[in-house]
Write a protein that holds these residues in place. Structure first.
Motif, PDB file in Angstrom:
ATOM      1  N   ASP A 179       0.807  -1.217   0.000  1.00 41.73           N
ATOM      2  CA  ASP A 179       0.000   0.000   0.000  1.00 41.73           C
ATOM      3  C   ASP A 179       0.843   1.271   0.000  1.00 41.73           C
ATOM      4  N   ARG A 180       2.163   1.144   0.145  1.00 43.60           N
ATOM      5  CA  ARG A 180       3.017   2.328   0.012  1.00 43.60           C
ATOM      6  C   ARG A 180       2.968   2.901  -1.397  1.00 43.60           C
ATOM      7  N   ALA A 181       2.582   2.062  -2.370  1.00 34.84           N
ATOM      8  CA  ALA A 181       2.504   2.520  -3.755  1.00 34.84           C
ATOM      9  C   ALA A 181       1.396   3.544  -3.965  1.00 34.84           C
ATOM     10  N   LEU A 182       0.448   3.637  -3.027  1.00 31.22           N
ATOM     11  CA  LEU A 182      -0.657   4.575  -3.181  1.00 31.22           C
ATOM     12  C   LEU A 182      -0.276   5.999  -2.785  1.00 31.22           C
ATOM     13  N   TYR A 183       0.873   6.166  -2.121  1.00 30.63           N
ATOM     14  CA  TYR A 183       1.268   7.494  -1.679  1.00 30.63           C
ATOM     15  C   TYR A 183       1.911   8.269  -2.824  1.00 30.63           C
ATOM     16  N   SER A 184       2.144   9.531  -2.570  1.00 29.11           N
ATOM     17  CA  SER A 184       2.733  10.403  -3.583  1.00 29.11           C
ATOM     18  C   SER A 184       4.014   9.804  -4.121  1.00 29.11           C
ATOM     19  N   ARG A 185       4.202   9.868  -5.436  1.00 26.30           N
ATOM     20  CA  ARG A 185       5.383   9.303  -6.064  1.00 26.30           C
ATOM     21  C   ARG A 185       6.660   9.939  -5.536  1.00 26.30           C
ATOM     22  N   ARG A 186       6.565  11.180  -5.142  1.00 32.70           N
ATOM     23  CA  ARG A 186       7.743  11.881  -4.657  1.00 32.70           C
ATOM     24  C   ARG A 186       8.336  11.186  -3.448  1.00 32.70           C
ATOM     25  N   TYR A 187       7.479  10.527  -2.654  1.00 30.51           N
ATOM     26  CA  TYR A 187       7.951   9.876  -1.448  1.00 30.51           C
ATOM     27  C   TYR A 187       7.881   8.357  -1.542  1.00 30.51           C
ATOM     28  N   SER A 188       6.920   7.842  -2.301  1.00 24.14           N
ATOM     29  CA  SER A 188       6.688   6.399  -2.261  1.00 24.14           C
ATOM     30  C   SER A 188       7.642   5.619  -3.129  1.00 24.14           C
ATOM     31  N   GLU A 189       8.238   6.232  -4.137  1.00 23.37           N
ATOM     32  CA  GLU A 189       9.025   5.451  -5.064  1.00 23.37           C
ATOM     33  C   GLU A 189      10.172   4.742  -4.368  1.00 23.37           C
ATOM     34  N   SER A 190      10.777   5.398  -3.374  1.00 21.32           N
ATOM     35  CA  SER A 190      11.843   4.719  -2.657  1.00 21.32           C
ATOM     36  C   SER A 190      11.823   4.974  -1.174  1.00 21.32           C
ATOM     37  N   GLY A 191      11.204   6.073  -0.748  1.00 19.55           N
ATOM     38  CA  GLY A 191      11.205   6.396   0.660  1.00 19.55           C
ATOM     39  C   GLY A 191      12.566   6.853   1.147  1.00 19.55           C
ATOM     40  N   ARG A 192      13.446   7.238   0.236  1.00 22.97           N
ATOM     41  CA  ARG A 192      14.801   7.595   0.625  1.00 22.97           C
ATOM     42  C   ARG A 192      14.966   9.100   0.617  1.00 22.97           C
ATOM     43  N   HIS A 193      15.851   9.597   1.457  1.00 24.07           N
ATOM     44  CA  HIS A 193      16.223  11.001   1.500  1.00 24.07           C
ATOM     45  C   HIS A 193      17.734  11.062   1.525  1.00 24.07           C
ATOM     46  N   ARG A 194      18.311  11.502   0.428  1.00 25.41           N
ATOM     47  CA  ARG A 194      19.747  11.472   0.282  1.00 25.41           C
ATOM     48  C   ARG A 194      20.338  12.851   0.547  1.00 25.41           C
ATOM     49  N   PHE A 195      21.603  12.887   0.948  1.00 25.38           N
ATOM     50  CA  PHE A 195      22.302  14.156   1.104  1.00 25.38           C
ATOM     51  C   PHE A 195      23.498  14.151   0.170  1.00 25.38           C
ATOM     52  N   SER A 196      23.720  15.276  -0.502  1.00 23.27           N
ATOM     53  CA  SER A 196      24.707  15.322  -1.568  1.00 23.27           C
ATOM     54  C   SER A 196      25.829  16.315  -1.322  1.00 23.27           C
ATOM     55  N   PHE A 197      25.856  16.925  -0.124  1.00 17.62           N
ATOM     56  CA  PHE A 197      26.940  17.864   0.119  1.00 17.62           C
ATOM     57  C   PHE A 197      28.157  17.130   0.653  1.00 17.62           C
ATOM     58  N   ASP A 198      29.304  17.845   0.676  1.00 18.31           N
ATOM     59  CA  ASP A 198      30.532  17.240   1.175  1.00 18.31           C
ATOM     60  C   ASP A 198      30.441  17.036   2.675  1.00 18.31           C
ATOM     61  N   ASN A 199      31.076  15.985   3.151  1.00 15.62           N
ATOM     62  CA  ASN A 199      31.032  15.658   4.569  1.00 15.62           C
ATOM     63  C   ASN A 199      32.418  15.311   5.074  1.00 15.62           C
ATOM     64  N   VAL A 200      32.589  15.454   6.360  1.00 15.37           N
ATOM     65  CA  VAL A 200      33.750  14.913   7.041  1.00 15.37           C
ATOM     66  C   VAL A 200      33.252  14.228   8.294  1.00 15.37           C
ATOM     67  N   ILE A 201      34.117  13.529   8.981  1.00 17.84           N
ATOM     68  CA  ILE A 201      33.746  12.841  10.208  1.00 17.84           C
ATOM     69  C   ILE A 201      34.502  13.460  11.370  1.00 17.84           C
ATOM     70  N   GLU A 202      33.779  13.841  12.380  1.00 17.42           N
ATOM     71  CA  GLU A 202      34.380  14.419  13.549  1.00 17.42           C
ATOM     72  C   GLU A 202      33.857  13.678  14.772  1.00 17.42           C
ATOM     73  N   ASN A 203      34.769  13.054  15.513  1.00 17.03           N
ATOM     74  CA  ASN A 203      34.399  12.283  16.698  1.00 17.03           C
ATOM     75  C   ASN A 203      33.379  11.188  16.370  1.00 17.03           C
ATOM     76  N   GLY A 204      33.570  10.581  15.169  1.00 18.91           N
ATOM     77  CA  GLY A 204      32.691   9.484  14.783  1.00 18.91           C
ATOM     78  C   GLY A 204      31.344   9.915  14.258  1.00 18.91           C
ATOM     79  N   VAL A 205      31.108  11.242  14.077  1.00 24.49           N
ATOM     80  CA  VAL A 205      29.827  11.744  13.605  1.00 24.49           C
ATOM     81  C   VAL A 205      30.023  12.399  12.246  1.00 24.49           C
ATOM     82  N   VAL A 206      29.150  12.095  11.295  1.00 23.23           N
ATOM     83  CA  VAL A 206      29.237  12.705   9.974  1.00 23.23           C
ATOM     84  C   VAL A 206      28.733  14.131  10.055  1.00 23.23           C
TER      85      VAL A 206
END
Length: 457
Positions: free
Chosen positions: A58-85
């Motif tokens: 039934d997840r297919a009935l939700y908006s395509r913007r959210y239902s197609e994968s349910g993923r939220h990606r981040f695309s900016f540069d990152n580093v790790i400090e004290n084990g935290v991104v």
């Protein structure tokens, strides 16, 4: 004075050199870590996409913007400090007392939660776009009607290719009775579950779900396949059982590939023939979108009446034929209980792509197939234990309808094919081995061991 100046300049130069070196090192670390993190995110996204290749419930009935994968990606540069991104942000204020130049240093700040989770406004917007009771009910009716059609088609193919007509399949051979329906269903899954699924969904989500999950999922059956191999192994025909699993998997996998290729060719032909901007799908989509509520109400009434008529007809026929204990009586009862199996499988499919580190495994499909295979083995054992005609008719109807619709090969093979096309094709073999292995082992314990112990034949 000159001496002081002479000593002062190298100190500034050295400080600037250390700052440049530190900044360069920080950039390299950021770039390497960003690449590694993005690689992990991409792998995670691919695993989730693979698990959702066949069905997402039934997840297919939700908006395509959210239902197609349910993923939220981040695309900016990152580093790790004290084990935290944490992200690197430019043009931020820095401490002027730092030996590093403010213009060349990027500061580190805590990671924004919006990078991982949608904001409150987006969540509210998502909730507003959630399907209403009307759309949900229409989808359930669509699944039920198409599920009944799947049962009828599977039964017809069993009889057509069985020993009394074509003679291609048999209960005593590794070419088990459900081979034709599994092949046909896998072929059509390539058409309506892979290539044309998104196009059909643009016209109607209910139609897309009804065709793929309802009809094709019920046309094919994993529990029937597993039970026939259990019957062969119980009789000591272990090689036939092994060949039945191997040949059945190869035929289904080949069928979906053939279906995808022919569907792509047909789609290319449609595009060439319909070169106008307002194609068939676009016109249908425009009509449905402009009269969405009216279309939903009309569809709900029509499908409700259709399902009521089907249940009434099959109920009358089942009552009339029940005392004869014929195959037709089993079929009519199977059509009545079949929709329940479709609904359970559709609900379980919502867990596909939701498994943490094991999200590449379609947990919903896996659970449905194993559960149906185990219940099928229980009923097969009880049929030998009770050994009455009435119980045999009811149990056989449940096996053909409820469990045949609860389990599926078309969705299973669509997920298998998607894994084969991924960067990690080993997942396909692991998934197939887990599904077949667990089902067969549990079935052996439930069905074969009691049969051997009691001496049933």
């Amino acid at each position: 004075m000159d001496r002081e100046t002479h000593e002062f300049v190298p100190r500034r130069s050295g400080s600037f050199g250390r700052a440049s070196s530190a900044n360069s090192s920080l950039r390299r670390q950021s770039s390497n870590l960003s690449f590694a993190i993005q690689h992990l995110v991409d792998d995670d996204v691919e695993s989730e996409s693979i698990s959702e290749a066949g069905d997402i419930g039934d997840r297919a009935l939700y908006s395509r913007r959210y239902s197609e994968s349910g993923r939220h990606r981040f695309s900016f540069d990152n580093v790790i400090e004290n084990g935290v991104v944490v992200p690197i942000q430019e043009d931020a204020a820095v401490n002027t007392d730092s030996p590093v130049s403010p213009s060349t240093l990027q500061t580190i700040s805590p990671l924004s939660t919006d990078a991982i989770h949608p904001s409150k406004d987006k969540k509210k917007e998502h909730e507003k776009e959630a399907p209403g009771l009307l759309k949900y009910g229409l989808c359930l009716l669509s699944l039920a009607i198409f599920g009944i059609l799947g049962v009828l088609t599977r039964y017809g193919l069993q009889k057509l290719f069985g020993p009394h007509v074509v003679g291609a399949t048999s209960d005593q051979s590794y070419m088990y009775p459900d081979v034709p329906s599994n092949m046909v269903g896998s072929f059509l899954m390539g058409w309506f579950g892979v290539v044309f699924k998104d196009d059909i969904a643009k016209v109607s989500d209910e139609l897309a779900i009804g065709l793929s999950t309802g009809f094709l999922g019920s046309l094919t059956t994993f529990s029937g396949w597993n039970q026939k191999m259990l019957d062969l192994s119980c009789e000591g025909r272990w090689m036939f059982a092994f060949l039945g699993f191997l040949i059945g998997l190869l035929l289904a996998a080949s069928s979906i590939v053939f279906g995808i290729h022919t569907a792509k060719g047909f789609k290319w032909l449609l595009i060439r023939l319909d070169t106008s901007s307002n194609g068939i799908i676009s016109r249908c989509t425009s009509i449905c979108n402009s009269h969405e509520r009216h279309c939903l109400l009309t569809g709900l009434v029509v499908m409700l009446l259709t399902l009521g008529v089907l249940f009434s007809v099959f109920g009358i026929l089942a009552k009339r034929e029940f005392n004869s204990h014929s195959a037709e009586a089993q079929l009519f009862l199977a059509c009545i209980v079949g929709p329940l199996g479709v609904w359970i499988r559709w609900f379980l499919a919502r867990f596909n792509g939701r498994g943490g580190s094991l999200k590449w495994i379609p947990l919903g499909t896996l659970t449905a197939n194993i559960l149906a295979a185990c219940i099928m083995a229980v009923l097969a054992t009880l049929k030998k234990t009770v050994d009455t005609k009435n119980f045999d008719t009811v149990a056989s109807a449940l096996q053909l309808g409820l469990l045949g619709c609860l389990s599926t090969v078309s969705t299973f093979i669509a997920e298998f094919h998607k894994m084969m096309q991924s960067k990690n094709p080993w997942m396909a073999y692991a998934y197939a081995s887990i599904t077949i292995g667990i089902s067969f082992i549990l079935g052996t314990l439930i069905y074969s061991v009691p049969s051997w112990a009691k001496g049933y034949h």
